[in-house]
Design a protein around this motif. Structure first.
Motif, PDB file in Angstrom:
ATOM      1  N   ARG A  21      15.459   3.036  -3.213  1.00  0.00           N
ATOM      2  CA  ARG A  21      15.567   3.694  -1.914  1.00  0.00           C
ATOM      3  C   ARG A  21      14.323   3.437  -1.066  1.00  0.00           C
ATOM      4  NH1 ARG A  21      17.110  10.069  -0.716  1.00  0.00           N
ATOM      5  NH2 ARG A  21      17.280   9.841   1.561  1.00  0.00           N
ATOM      6  N   LEU A  22      13.131   3.440  -1.697  1.00  0.00           N
ATOM      7  CA  LEU A  22      11.900   3.154  -0.965  1.00  0.00           C
ATOM      8  C   LEU A  22      11.928   1.739  -0.409  1.00  0.00           C
ATOM      9  CD1 LEU A  22       9.028   3.707  -0.019  1.00  0.00           C
ATOM     10  CD2 LEU A  22       8.227   3.104  -2.317  1.00  0.00           C
ATOM     11  N   ASP A  23      12.350   0.780  -1.223  1.00  0.00           N
ATOM     12  CA  ASP A  23      12.403  -0.616  -0.764  1.00  0.00           C
ATOM     13  C   ASP A  23      13.392  -0.779   0.383  1.00  0.00           C
ATOM     14  OD1 ASP A  23      10.553  -1.300  -2.662  1.00  0.00           O
ATOM     15  OD2 ASP A  23      12.006  -2.096  -4.104  1.00  0.00           O
ATOM     16  N   ALA A  24      14.516  -0.053   0.300  1.00  0.00           N
ATOM     17  CA  ALA A  24      15.511  -0.139   1.369  1.00  0.00           C
ATOM     18  C   ALA A  24      14.937   0.420   2.683  1.00  0.00           C
ATOM     19  CB  ALA A  24      16.770   0.636   0.967  1.00  0.00           C
ATOM     20  N   THR A  25      14.182   1.513   2.602  1.00  0.00           N
ATOM     21  CA  THR A  25      13.563   2.086   3.802  1.00  0.00           C
ATOM     22  C   THR A  25      12.539   1.131   4.392  1.00  0.00           C
ATOM     23  OG1 THR A  25      13.898   4.351   3.027  1.00  0.00           O
ATOM     24  CG2 THR A  25      12.188   4.002   4.692  1.00  0.00           C
ATOM     25  N   LEU A  26      11.722   0.527   3.533  1.00  0.00           N
ATOM     26  CA  LEU A  26      10.701  -0.404   4.009  1.00  0.00           C
ATOM     27  C   LEU A  26      11.329  -1.639   4.643  1.00  0.00           C
ATOM     28  CD1 LEU A  26       8.148  -0.210   1.045  1.00  0.00           C
ATOM     29  CD2 LEU A  26       7.878   0.731   3.354  1.00  0.00           C
ATOM     30  N   ALA A  27      12.491  -2.027   4.137  1.00  0.00           N
ATOM     31  CA  ALA A  27      13.157  -3.207   4.695  1.00  0.00           C
ATOM     32  C   ALA A  27      13.844  -2.903   6.018  1.00  0.00           C
ATOM     33  CB  ALA A  27      14.173  -3.747   3.689  1.00  0.00           C
ATOM     34  N   SER A  28      14.476  -1.734   6.107  1.00  0.00           N
ATOM     35  CA  SER A  28      15.245  -1.416   7.308  1.00  0.00           C
ATOM     36  C   SER A  28      14.391  -0.813   8.419  1.00  0.00           C
ATOM     37  CB  SER A  28      16.382  -0.443   6.954  1.00  0.00           C
ATOM     38  OG  SER A  28      15.847   0.799   6.492  1.00  0.00           O
ATOM     39  N   SER A  29      13.333  -0.102   8.053  1.00  0.00           N
ATOM     40  CA  SER A  29      12.511   0.556   9.075  1.00  0.00           C
ATOM     41  C   SER A  29      11.039   0.567   8.653  1.00  0.00           C
ATOM     42  CB  SER A  29      13.004   1.998   9.293  1.00  0.00           C
ATOM     43  OG  SER A  29      12.248   2.629  10.300  1.00  0.00           O
ATOM     44  N   PRO A  30      10.412  -0.599   8.642  1.00  0.00           N
ATOM     45  CA  PRO A  30       9.002  -0.647   8.213  1.00  0.00           C
ATOM     46  C   PRO A  30       8.082   0.158   9.128  1.00  0.00           C
ATOM     47  CG  PRO A  30       9.680  -2.734   9.197  1.00  0.00           C
ATOM     48  CD  PRO A  30      10.928  -1.929   9.005  1.00  0.00           C
ATOM     49  N   ASP A  31       8.366   0.118  10.435  1.00  0.00           N
ATOM     50  CA  ASP A  31       7.523   0.879  11.359  1.00  0.00           C
ATOM     51  C   ASP A  31       7.699   2.379  11.159  1.00  0.00           C
ATOM     52  OD1 ASP A  31       6.573  -1.462  12.433  1.00  0.00           O
ATOM     53  OD2 ASP A  31       8.008  -1.492  14.094  1.00  0.00           O
ATOM     54  N   GLY A  32       8.950   2.805  10.927  1.00  0.00           N
ATOM     55  CA  GLY A  32       9.214   4.229  10.704  1.00  0.00           C
ATOM     56  C   GLY A  32       8.556   4.721   9.426  1.00  0.00           C
ATOM     57  N   ALA A  33       8.578   3.885   8.385  1.00  0.00           N
ATOM     58  CA  ALA A  33       7.929   4.270   7.126  1.00  0.00           C
ATOM     59  C   ALA A  33       6.429   4.369   7.316  1.00  0.00           C
ATOM     60  CB  ALA A  33       8.268   3.254   6.037  1.00  0.00           C
ATOM     61  N   ALA A  34       5.850   3.410   8.029  1.00  0.00           N
ATOM     62  CA  ALA A  34       4.402   3.427   8.258  1.00  0.00           C
ATOM     63  C   ALA A  34       4.000   4.641   9.089  1.00  0.00           C
ATOM     64  CB  ALA A  34       3.971   2.149   8.950  1.00  0.00           C
ATOM     65  N   ALA A  81       0.830  -1.206   0.000  1.00  0.00           N
ATOM     66  CA  ALA A  81       0.000   0.000   0.000  1.00  0.00           C
ATOM     67  C   ALA A  81       0.865   1.256   0.000  1.00  0.00           C
ATOM     68  CB  ALA A  81      -0.929   0.001   1.202  1.00  0.00           C
ATOM     69  N   ILE A  82       1.976   1.227   0.743  1.00  0.00           N
ATOM     70  CA  ILE A  82       2.860   2.396   0.786  1.00  0.00           C
ATOM     71  C   ILE A  82       3.498   2.632  -0.574  1.00  0.00           C
ATOM     72  CG2 ILE A  82       5.022   3.270   1.756  1.00  0.00           C
ATOM     73  CD1 ILE A  82       4.224   2.020   4.413  1.00  0.00           C
ATOM     74  N   THR A  83       3.959   1.564  -1.230  1.00  0.00           N
ATOM     75  CA  THR A  83       4.541   1.704  -2.570  1.00  0.00           C
ATOM     76  C   THR A  83       3.509   2.240  -3.551  1.00  0.00           C
ATOM     77  OG1 THR A  83       6.102  -0.110  -2.167  1.00  0.00           O
ATOM     78  CG2 THR A  83       5.662   0.475  -4.461  1.00  0.00           C
ATOM     79  N   ALA A  84       2.281   1.750  -3.451  1.00  0.00           N
ATOM     80  CA  ALA A  84       1.228   2.193  -4.359  1.00  0.00           C
ATOM     81  C   ALA A  84       0.910   3.668  -4.156  1.00  0.00           C
ATOM     82  CB  ALA A  84      -0.027   1.345  -4.157  1.00  0.00           C
ATOM     83  N   VAL A  85       0.827   4.105  -2.901  1.00  0.00           N
ATOM     84  CA  VAL A  85       0.478   5.504  -2.662  1.00  0.00           C
ATOM     85  C   VAL A  85       1.628   6.423  -3.054  1.00  0.00           C
ATOM     86  CG1 VAL A  85       1.270   5.797  -0.261  1.00  0.00           C
ATOM     87  CG2 VAL A  85      -0.760   7.007  -1.058  1.00  0.00           C
ATOM     88  N   MET A  86       2.868   5.994  -2.890  1.00  0.00           N
ATOM     89  CA  MET A  86       3.991   6.818  -3.328  1.00  0.00           C
ATOM     90  C   MET A  86       4.015   6.937  -4.853  1.00  0.00           C
ATOM     91  SD  MET A  86       5.592   8.258  -0.917  1.00  0.00           S
ATOM     92  CE  MET A  86       6.940   8.874  -1.937  1.00  0.00           C
ATOM     93  N   THR A  87       3.657   5.873  -5.547  1.00  0.00           N
ATOM     94  CA  THR A  87       3.580   5.929  -7.012  1.00  0.00           C
ATOM     95  C   THR A  87       2.518   6.927  -7.449  1.00  0.00           C
ATOM     96  OG1 THR A  87       4.295   3.610  -7.186  1.00  0.00           O
ATOM     97  CG2 THR A  87       3.178   4.576  -9.097  1.00  0.00           C
ATOM     98  N   ASP A  88       1.354   6.854  -6.822  1.00  0.00           N
ATOM     99  CA  ASP A  88       0.282   7.789  -7.153  1.00  0.00           C
ATOM    100  C   ASP A  88       0.652   9.220  -6.753  1.00  0.00           C
ATOM    101  OD1 ASP A  88      -1.168   5.625  -8.036  1.00  0.00           O
ATOM    102  OD2 ASP A  88      -2.359   5.440  -6.201  1.00  0.00           O
ATOM    103  N   PHE A  89       1.344   9.349  -5.637  1.00  0.00           N
ATOM    104  CA  PHE A  89       1.742  10.654  -5.131  1.00  0.00           C
ATOM    105  C   PHE A  89       2.689  11.350  -6.106  1.00  0.00           C
ATOM    106  CE2 PHE A  89       4.732  12.961  -2.137  1.00  0.00           C
ATOM    107  CZ  PHE A  89       3.915  14.064  -1.968  1.00  0.00           C
ATOM    108  N   VAL A  90       3.666  10.602  -6.613  1.00  0.00           N
ATOM    109  CA  VAL A  90       4.618  11.167  -7.578  1.00  0.00           C
ATOM    110  C   VAL A  90       3.885  11.601  -8.853  1.00  0.00           C
ATOM    111  CG1 VAL A  90       6.560  10.606  -9.088  1.00  0.00           C
ATOM    112  CG2 VAL A  90       6.622   9.938  -6.683  1.00  0.00           C
ATOM    113  N   ALA A  91       2.947  10.777  -9.321  1.00  0.00           N
ATOM    114  CA  ALA A  91       2.193  11.129 -10.527  1.00  0.00           C
ATOM    115  C   ALA A  91       1.373  12.398 -10.302  1.00  0.00           C
ATOM    116  CB  ALA A  91       1.272   9.973 -10.922  1.00  0.00           C
TER     117      ALA A  91
END
Length: 483
Positions: free
Chosen positions: A376-389, A294-304
């Motif tokens: 970079r987004l995937d790296a953030t989600l992997a290293s700090s999923p709670d922080g990204a959420a 969901a976070i990846t999807a919203v960032m994709t829509d956000f950039v568009a």
């Protein structure tokens, strides 16, 4: 108006008569000269208003696009799917919800030992639902039933239901349901033992109740047809109590909680529960996981969506030839967008935790457009999923708060450096130009009237001179003829 029209026609007739065949329409000439005198200034003001209206339209489009972006992002955040999603080891035990704006973290244990339930009474039997129940008053008090004892809850108002000589088992059931304002529900069950009045209360231990009828009927006490046949209290129960009222009891991380309802709110970290089953001795693990998809999807829509704003900004405010080429609000928006990826949106983030939109993969190209750095987004989600959420909450900080602030700052009508301030300024200039156009119209009409009067006077003088000249010519002609 009729008088004015008459005067204008009269003036035209006078000039025509005085013109004496000159072929000149002095009324039209005065109008044409006055219009020509003021046409350049009027055209300049009208052209300026047309340009200002175009600027207002462009600034309004940009302003709306920003507000729509913030509104859409807020809707996604409030939807809750971007927050950490709950997962219960035994999903049959409870349904779990979270509070918008709060991102629960870690694991919890949940053990449900008792569900909340309501008191249910089934009265002694009658022959049918149409049987008369006897005249009097049916008093009902609320409180806690514990074994054979009853403790009244004085915070709850009791009921005093008036029963007439014509009331049946069915009609008194209706009076109980309607007279209790939803606290009780009663109906008649026609079973193998006959007709019984069934009364159900609300969930929770304090919502138990007793029936205390006061009969004024003539039938023997304790028999069908005498209202006291419906009497019930726990000390005299002989099977009428079919289910006792009780609270829900559960342990969250071994801490005991009670609730009058199986729907529980106000728990730590904004957790909400709807309890469905008990699991005594077998605690279930409750965990919360970031919704990476969901976070990846919203960032994709956000950039568009950001690029849609940039495209509109380039169309309306790129260079001096564009509608908003020299607009301070458009320049301010462009500056804010250029620094958006590096702006800190989580000022309280600890070292190593994501704090900028760049940490979520937002980057800007040399052309000034946005793109999503998925690595970079995937790296953030992997290293700090709670922080990204945590960046996708409705709180004072985070992605939504940042974009909402960007939209507000760039659309305020009271800020002269924003798009809203530009609109206010352009509208004020149009108002001033409209006042100037009104003065131009007044001055033009004043000039037309002066020219008209002047032409009438001049033509009158010419006519008089022509008359004198004609008289002299006649005298000369007469003198010549005589000689």
């Amino acid at each position: 108006m009729a008088v004015l029209g008459h005067m204008e026609n009269q003036g035209s007739s006078i000039i025509t008569a005085l013109g004496a065949g000159s072929g000149i329409d002095f009324i039209q000439l005065a109008s044409d000269l006055s219009e020509a005198s003021f046409e350049p200034r009027r055209a300049n003001l009208e052209n300026r208003n047309t340009a200002l209206e175009a600027q207002i339209s462009s600034a309004t489009l940009l302003r709306s696009s920003l507000n729509n972006l913030a509104r859409a992002l807020g809707d996604r955040v409030r939807n809750g799917d971007l927050s950490p999603q709950p997962s219960l080891g035994n999903s049959a035990i409870a349904d779990v919800t979270t509070t918008v704006g709060i991102a629960p973290q870690g694991n919890y244990s949940l053990e449900v030992s008792q569900l909340a339930q309501s008191q249910t009474l089934a009265s002694q039997s009658y022959g049918a639902g149409t049987d008369l129940v006897g005249e009097g008053t049916l008093n009902i008090r609320f409180g806690t039933v514990d074994g054979t004892s009853f403790t009244e809850d004085t915070e709850q108002d009791g009921l005093a239901i008036e029963v007439t000589a014509d009331d049946t088992l069915a009609s008194i059931a209706a009076k109980i349901s309607t007279g209790s304002d939803g606290k009780l529900f009663a109906y008649v069950a026609q079973g193998s033992s006959g007709a019984q009045l069934v009364i159900k209360g609300e969930d929770g231990a304090q919502n138990g109740f007793v029936l205390e009828p006061v009969s004024t009927g003539s039938l023997p006490s304790g028999t069908p047809g005498n209202l006291d046949y419906l009497n019930w209290n726990p000390a005299s129960d002989s099977g009428e109590l079919r289910q006792a009222a009780q609270d829900a009891v559960f342990n969250l991380d071994t801490v005991e909680f009670t609730s009058a309802s199986n729907t529980v709110t106000g728990l730590p970290e904004g957790i909400g529960l709807t309890l469905n089953e008990t699991n005594v001795g077998a605690p279930a693990t409750l965990s919360f996981n970031a919704n990476d998809g969901a976070i990846t999807a919203v960032m994709t829509d956000f950039v568009a969506a950001l690029n849609d704003v940039v495209l509109l900004l380039n169309e309306e405010a790129s260079g001096l030839g564009s509608t908003l080429g020299n607009d301070s609000g458009a320049r301010g928006l462009r500056a804010d967008l250029s620094s958006l990826a590096s702006e800190i949106v989580m000022p309280g983030a600890e070292d190593g935790e994501p704090s900028t939109l760049g940490d979520l993969g937002l980057s800007i190209t040399r052309e000034g457009t946005f793109q999503l750095d998925t690595e970079r987004l995937d790296a953030t989600l992997a290293s700090s999923p709670d922080g990204a959420a945590a960046m996708f909450t409705a709180g004072a900080f985070g992605v939504f708060a940042t974009i909402d602030g960007l939209a507000r700052e760039n659309t305020l009508f009271s800020d002269p450096g924003s798009l809203g301030g530009s609109i206010t300024r352009y509208e004020a200039q149009i108002d001033r130009n409209e006042e100037r156009l009104s003065r131009v119209a007044d001055n033009q009409e004043s000039l037309r009237n002066r020219l008209t009067r002047s032409f009438i006077a001049a033509q009158s003088n010419v006519t008089q001179s022509q008359s004198t000249l004609s008289f002299l010519q006649q005298q000369i002609d007469a003198f010549n003829s005589s000689n």
